[in-house]
Design a protein around this motif. Structure first.
Motif, PDB file in Angstrom:
ATOM      1  N   ALA A   1       2.604 -61.550  24.818  1.00 19.68           N
ATOM      2  CA  ALA A   1       2.031 -60.866  25.988  1.00 19.68           C
ATOM      3  C   ALA A   1       3.008 -59.848  26.564  1.00 19.68           C
ATOM      4  N   ILE A   2       4.277 -60.205  26.613  1.00 22.70           N
ATOM      5  CA  ILE A   2       5.303 -59.280  27.110  1.00 22.70           C
ATOM      6  C   ILE A   2       5.407 -58.075  26.183  1.00 22.70           C
ATOM      7  N   GLU A   3       5.394 -58.330  24.897  1.00 19.54           N
ATOM      8  CA  GLU A   3       5.479 -57.237  23.921  1.00 19.54           C
ATOM      9  C   GLU A   3       4.277 -56.294  24.043  1.00 19.54           C
ATOM     10  N   ILE A   4       3.101 -56.838  24.197  1.00 24.27           N
ATOM     11  CA  ILE A   4       1.889 -56.020  24.347  1.00 24.27           C
ATOM     12  C   ILE A   4       1.950 -55.216  25.644  1.00 24.27           C
ATOM     13  N   THR A   5       2.397 -55.836  26.708  1.00 23.04           N
ATOM     14  CA  THR A   5       2.514 -55.140  27.998  1.00 23.04           C
ATOM     15  C   THR A   5       3.529 -54.014  27.900  1.00 23.04           C
ATOM     16  N   GLU A   6       4.646 -54.268  27.233  1.00 21.26           N
ATOM     17  CA  GLU A   6       5.646 -53.215  27.036  1.00 21.26           C
ATOM     18  C   GLU A   6       5.076 -52.071  26.195  1.00 21.26           C
ATOM     19  N   TYR A   7       4.258 -52.401  25.195  1.00 18.18           N
ATOM     20  CA  TYR A   7       3.602 -51.378  24.382  1.00 18.18           C
ATOM     21  C   TYR A   7       2.687 -50.507  25.254  1.00 18.18           C
ATOM     22  N   CYS A   8       1.868 -51.139  26.089  1.00 19.38           N
ATOM     23  CA  CYS A   8       0.951 -50.396  26.960  1.00 19.38           C
ATOM     24  C   CYS A   8       1.714 -49.536  27.953  1.00 19.38           C
TER      25      CYS A   8
ATOM     26  N   ASN B   1      -2.374 -42.494  35.884  1.00 22.92           N
ATOM     27  CA  ASN B   1      -1.314 -42.895  34.963  1.00 22.92           C
ATOM     28  C   ASN B   1      -0.157 -43.547  35.720  1.00 22.92           C
ATOM     29  N   SER B   2       0.183 -43.003  36.878  1.00 20.95           N
ATOM     30  CA  SER B   2       1.249 -43.584  37.704  1.00 20.95           C
ATOM     31  C   SER B   2       0.888 -45.001  38.154  1.00 20.95           C
ATOM     32  N   TYR B   3      -0.350 -45.184  38.565  1.00 19.92           N
ATOM     33  CA  TYR B   3      -0.797 -46.512  38.988  1.00 19.92           C
ATOM     34  C   TYR B   3      -0.807 -47.493  37.815  1.00 19.92           C
ATOM     35  N   SER B   4      -1.176 -47.008  36.650  1.00 23.87           N
ATOM     36  CA  SER B   4      -1.185 -47.867  35.457  1.00 23.87           C
ATOM     37  C   SER B   4       0.231 -48.290  35.089  1.00 23.87           C
ATOM     38  N   ILE B   5       1.168 -47.376  35.206  1.00 24.57           N
ATOM     39  CA  ILE B   5       2.571 -47.703  34.929  1.00 24.57           C
ATOM     40  C   ILE B   5       3.071 -48.745  35.927  1.00 24.57           C
ATOM     41  N   TRP B   6       2.725 -48.563  37.193  1.00 19.13           N
ATOM     42  CA  TRP B   6       3.104 -49.565  38.202  1.00 19.13           C
ATOM     43  C   TRP B   6       2.543 -50.937  37.837  1.00 19.13           C
ATOM     44  N   ALA B   7       1.273 -50.970  37.445  1.00 17.47           N
ATOM     45  CA  ALA B   7       0.628 -52.241  37.111  1.00 17.47           C
ATOM     46  C   ALA B   7       1.315 -52.913  35.930  1.00 17.47           C
ATOM     47  N   ALA B   8       1.637 -52.145  34.906  1.00 19.97           N
ATOM     48  CA  ALA B   8       2.305 -52.716  33.732  1.00 19.97           C
ATOM     49  C   ALA B   8       3.671 -53.290  34.108  1.00 19.97           C
ATOM     50  N   LYS B   9       4.407 -52.577  34.947  1.00 22.28           N
ATOM     51  CA  LYS B   9       5.705 -53.087  35.397  1.00 22.28           C
ATOM     52  C   LYS B   9       5.541 -54.374  36.204  1.00 22.28           C
ATOM     53  N   GLU B  10       4.541 -54.387  37.067  1.00 23.04           N
ATOM     54  CA  GLU B  10       4.268 -55.588  37.871  1.00 23.04           C
ATOM     55  C   GLU B  10       3.889 -56.758  36.966  1.00 23.04           C
TER      56      GLU B  10
ATOM     57  N   THR C   1       6.941 -58.224  35.249  1.00 25.50           N
ATOM     58  CA  THR C   1       7.684 -59.076  36.184  1.00 25.50           C
ATOM     59  C   THR C   1       7.012 -60.440  36.308  1.00 25.50           C
ATOM     60  N   ARG C   2       5.697 -60.425  36.483  1.00 27.33           N
ATOM     61  CA  ARG C   2       4.967 -61.688  36.639  1.00 27.33           C
ATOM     62  C   ARG C   2       5.031 -62.539  35.378  1.00 27.33           C
TER      63      ARG C   2
ATOM     64  N   PRO D   1       0.502 -70.122  30.987  1.00 27.06           N
ATOM     65  CA  PRO D   1      -0.060 -69.359  29.871  1.00 27.06           C
ATOM     66  C   PRO D   1      -0.287 -67.903  30.285  1.00 27.06           C
ATOM     67  N   PRO D   2       0.116 -66.953  29.455  1.00 23.42           N
ATOM     68  CA  PRO D   2       0.064 -65.538  29.851  1.00 23.42           C
ATOM     69  C   PRO D   2      -1.343 -65.049  30.184  1.00 23.42           C
ATOM     70  N   LEU D   3      -2.336 -65.565  29.517  1.00 25.03           N
ATOM     71  CA  LEU D   3      -3.703 -65.131  29.800  1.00 25.03           C
ATOM     72  C   LEU D   3      -4.094 -65.493  31.234  1.00 25.03           C
ATOM     73  N   ILE D   4      -3.633 -66.615  31.717  1.00 24.69           N
ATOM     74  CA  ILE D   4      -3.913 -67.015  33.096  1.00 24.69           C
ATOM     75  C   ILE D   4      -3.222 -66.061  34.066  1.00 24.69           C
ATOM     76  N   THR D   5      -1.959 -65.746  33.798  1.00 22.47           N
ATOM     77  CA  THR D   5      -1.224 -64.800  34.652  1.00 22.47           C
ATOM     78  C   THR D   5      -1.931 -63.452  34.684  1.00 22.47           C
ATOM     79  N   LEU D   6      -2.345 -62.972  33.518  1.00 20.03           N
ATOM     80  CA  LEU D   6      -3.018 -61.678  33.432  1.00 20.03           C
ATOM     81  C   LEU D   6      -4.374 -61.704  34.132  1.00 20.03           C
ATOM     82  N   GLU D   7      -5.149 -62.737  33.910  1.00 20.48           N
ATOM     83  CA  GLU D   7      -6.469 -62.823  34.543  1.00 20.48           C
ATOM     84  C   GLU D   7      -6.360 -62.985  36.053  1.00 20.48           C
TER      85      GLU D   7
END
Length: 96
Positions: free
Chosen positions: A7-14, A33-42, A45-46, A54-60
């Motif tokens: 999940a971390i690897e996929i988030t870093e890819y995005c 795009n700026s908001y999307s970058i903020w979301a990916a960084k957030e 962190t989470r 489980p990462p799917l729970i964190t993401l959902e």
């Protein structure tokens, strides 16, 4: 590789893909795009701070929170909608 590492690897890819986007500084695409970058960084962190969940729970949970925030104030809904879209992209890649 564990599911959290995936999940971390996929988030870093995005995040990397979003940073590559060429956008006009004065356009809506720059803002989204700026908001999307903020979301990916957030999300990174989470995910890193909640390795025992489980990462799917964190993401959902984040996606639901962004949806809730988007509905609270119309002036801020675009920000949270972009974050929700980024989260959905990551989830889709994770479960594919």
């Amino acid at each position: 590789m564990s599911s959290i590492d995936t999940a971390i690897e996929i988030t870093e890819y995005c995040l990397k893909q979003s940073r590559k986007n060429r956008v006009d500084w004065y356009s809506d695409s720059f803002i989204s795009n700026s908001y999307s970058i903020w979301a990916a960084k957030e999300l990174l962190t989470r995910l890193k701070n909640n390795r025992d969940i489980p990462p799917l729970i964190t993401l959902e949970n984040f996606e639901e929170l962004m949806d809730e925030y988007a509905c609270k104030n119309i002036n801020n809904s675009f920000l949270f909608s972009c974050a929700k879209d980024m989260t959905r992209w990551i989830i889709d890649l994770l479960i594919a």
